[in-house]
Structures are given as C-alpha cells and as structure tokens.
Scaffold this active site. Structure first.
Site, short mmCIF file in Angstrom:
data_model
loop_
_atom_site.label_atom_id
_atom_site.label_comp_id
_atom_site.label_asym_id
_atom_site.label_seq_id
_atom_site.Cartn_x
_atom_site.Cartn_y
_atom_site.Cartn_z
N GLN A 9 0.82 -1.20 0.00
CA GLN A 9 0.00 0.00 0.00
C GLN A 9 0.86 1.26 0.00
O GLN A 9 1.86 1.34 0.70
CB GLN A 9 -0.89 -0.01 1.24
CG GLN A 9 -2.17 0.78 1.09
CD GLN A 9 -3.24 0.36 2.08
OE1 GLN A 9 -3.25 -0.78 2.55
NE2 GLN A 9 -4.14 1.26 2.41
N SER A 88 4.36 -6.24 2.97
CA SER A 88 2.99 -6.23 3.51
C SER A 88 2.02 -6.84 2.50
O SER A 88 2.11 -8.02 2.19
CB SER A 88 2.61 -4.79 3.89
OG SER A 88 1.39 -4.76 4.61
N LEU A 89 1.09 -6.06 1.97
CA LEU A 89 0.15 -6.55 0.96
C LEU A 89 0.88 -7.27 -0.18
O LEU A 89 0.39 -8.27 -0.72
CB LEU A 89 -0.65 -5.37 0.39
CG LEU A 89 -1.31 -5.60 -0.97
CD1 LEU A 89 -2.53 -6.48 -0.80
CD2 LEU A 89 -1.67 -4.30 -1.64
N ARG A 113 -8.97 -8.92 3.22
CA ARG A 113 -7.93 -8.26 4.02
C ARG A 113 -8.21 -6.76 4.11
O ARG A 113 -8.14 -6.16 5.18
CB ARG A 113 -6.57 -8.52 3.37
CG ARG A 113 -5.35 -7.95 4.08
CD ARG A 113 -4.12 -8.22 3.21
NE ARG A 113 -2.85 -8.00 3.92
CZ ARG A 113 -2.20 -6.86 3.97
NH1 ARG A 113 -2.69 -5.80 3.36
NH2 ARG A 113 -1.05 -6.77 4.62
N HIS A 195 -0.01 -3.49 11.17
CA HIS A 195 1.09 -4.29 11.71
C HIS A 195 1.35 -3.99 13.19
O HIS A 195 2.49 -3.78 13.61
CB HIS A 195 2.35 -4.11 10.86
CG HIS A 195 2.14 -4.51 9.44
ND1 HIS A 195 2.01 -5.84 9.06
CD2 HIS A 195 1.95 -3.78 8.30
CE1 HIS A 195 1.77 -5.89 7.76
NE2 HIS A 195 1.72 -4.66 7.28
N GLN A 244 0.65 -11.96 9.74
CA GLN A 244 1.29 -10.80 9.13
C GLN A 244 0.67 -9.47 9.58
O GLN A 244 1.37 -8.48 9.77
CB GLN A 244 1.23 -10.90 7.61
CG GLN A 244 2.17 -9.96 6.90
CD GLN A 244 1.61 -9.49 5.57
OE1 GLN A 244 0.48 -9.05 5.47
NE2 GLN A 244 2.42 -9.60 4.54
#
Length: 293
Positions: A9, A88-89, A113, A195, A244
């Site tokens: 992102q 991440s993503l 998500r 996170h 995650q």
C-alpha cells in the site's frame, strides 16, 4: 540469482494498469474478471479515478495486487524467479507469482484483508509514524517505555523504521524519539495502526479466509515479512501469512537474508520504485530494476 519483489500500500497512482489493459488481451481478461469478483468496477477507479478515490483501502489493496500480478502474467517466460518477497500486501502478490496461490482465491483474500483492516481502523483511533536516523533497537526501547500501544511496525531499511499504535501513544513516542536524537519522527497519513496488536480483529477475520484457501507447493522460496527466511512449505507459508497483520514487516531482514542466500538482482513488479530504493539502502552493491514487458 534473481529476486522479484512486490510493493504494498502506498505505491498506487492514478491511471495505473491502463497501459496493460489497452495493450494485452490477457490483462484485459484478468481485469474484467477482477471487476466481477470484487463486485465493483475497480478498473474505472484505477484508470480514471482521483488520487483520493485510490486511497480507499478497499480499492488500494486490490489495485496494487492486480497491477503486480497481471504484470507478472504478461512477462510470461521472461519471469524466472529464484526467490520472491512482498512488502505487507505485496506478500500476497508474491505468493501468486511463485504459484503458492491462484489468482482468484488470492484476489478474494486481498479484498477480505482490505475490508477487515478498514473495520479494525474504525474500531479505535490509531495511526503510524516514520522514524528516520535512529537505530532500530533504540526505537524499540523508547516505544516500550510509552504508556499505551505503540510498536515497531515496518523495518524498511537501516535508519528508517515505522511505528504503529494508538494516536496518543504514537504522538508521545514521536516527541521522545526526537528528544533522543531521531532526525525525524513524523505522523503518516494512514487510516490506522497496521502491523500492530490493534489489527487483531482483522487478523482473526483474515485467518479464517486463509484457512479456507488452498496453498500449493511454490516454484521458489518466498521470504515472508514475519519469518524473514525463505519458505517453501505451504503450511508454514499459510501460518506466517495469518500473523502478518499484527506482526512487523521485517523488510530489512528479509532482503539481507535474500542476499545472503545468493540474490544479486532485485526486480520490482508493480507500481512505483519504492522497494528498489529500500534495497539499495540495505545493500548498495545489489542490482535493482523494474519489471518490463
């Protein structure tokens, strides 16, 4: 050895993917299928929407995923990874690229998500901040002294760490970090504390969806945000992905391990060049580039 890396992102831009849609029939087919799966025309927003439209989490995450995965597909035989990783993503994009996940189930995971993270953000006022010019260990120690929830969230490269937590705790941490010598400690324009433990409601939702998804044996290792080491066991990949959202993105450590395991060239697949910059800051000798078709 060739490492392929996939952005998360923040890499989105207006008009992203339009060139792929117009030039490649295979891309057009996948974009149209994505519109059906998502239940709205993500192509309209990607190709013609404003930056504000693209910033919505439910749009941003599938948009970046689609750009990365469709670009990988178009590369065809030229895509020869020895290892993959995603920020991440981007980890879900990486898992499609190395054949752990198939396109449609992965897109459904990304959509789930995004919605789960948005809902978690709405439950509590929270944010993130970038801390520059300070040792990771010192940032961690200062965060640990703050009343409230604030933790290290993204280990992006040496001297660049993002913290995440409740608004009050992050603001207090920023003040203390600057007092202790951080070059900068600035609040980021994000919707919530990604996170961090505040993403637990989203983690639970996503874990259910991950559990119900088939994970295949990959064609090469994935260096996951949670573990930082190359993984090929589908069950281990699944378990790491489940944690995650509440665990930090250990990008610095992942790239260091990829280099240790033989990576010499890093190709960023998807919008932007952010990850290439981070790789160069982690190891100046690494070769970097963007995926081309």
């Amino acid at each position: 050895m060739n490492a392929y890396i996939f952005p998360g992102q923040g890499a989105q831009f207006t008009g992203m993917g339009l060139d792929l849609y117009e030039k490649y029939p295979e891309a057009q087919k996948l974009f149209e299928r994505a519109n059906e799966i998502l239940g709205f025309s993500i192509t309209d927003i990607m190709f013609e929407g404003s930056a504000e439209d693209l910033k919505q989490t439910k749009v941003t995450q599938p948009a970046i995923f689609l750009h990365s995965v469709i670009l990988t597909n178009i590369m065809g035989e030229a895509f020869k990874p020895d290892m993959v990783a995603g920020h991440s993503l981007g980890e879900i994009s990486a898992l499609v690229a190395n054949k752990t996940l198939e396109f449609e189930p992965a897109l459904k995971l990304v959509a789930r998500r995004a919605v789960a993270m948005q809902q978690a953000c709405e439950m509590q006022s929270s944010t993130m901040a970038a801390v520059l010019g300070m040792e990771d260990e010192l940032v961690e120690a200062i965060c640990a002294k703050i009343d409230g929830t604030v933790v290290a969230a993204n280990y992006n490269c040496p001297g660049q760490l993002v913290i995440s937590g409740t608004v009050d705790a992050v603001e207090k941490a920023c003040v203390m970090l600057k007092e202790r010598g951080a070059k900068r400690a600035m609040i980021l324009p994000v919707g919530g504390a990604f996170h961090s433990p505040l993403m637990e409601p989203a983690r639970k939702q996503l874990a259910e969806a991950i559990e119900a998804t088939t994970f295949n044996i990959p064609i090469c290792p994935v260096y996951q945000n949670v573990s930082t080491f190359g993984v090929t066991d589908p069950e281990e990949i699944k378990k790491n992905l489940m944690f995650q959202l509440t665990a930090p993105v250990k990008w610095t450590q992942s790239v260091q391990n990829m280099i240790k395991d033989g990576a010499t060239h890093f190709t960023e697949v998807g919008p932007g060049k952010v990850l290439q910059g981070l790789v160069k800051k982690i190891d100046r000798t690494a070769e970097v580039g963007s995926a081309v078709v």
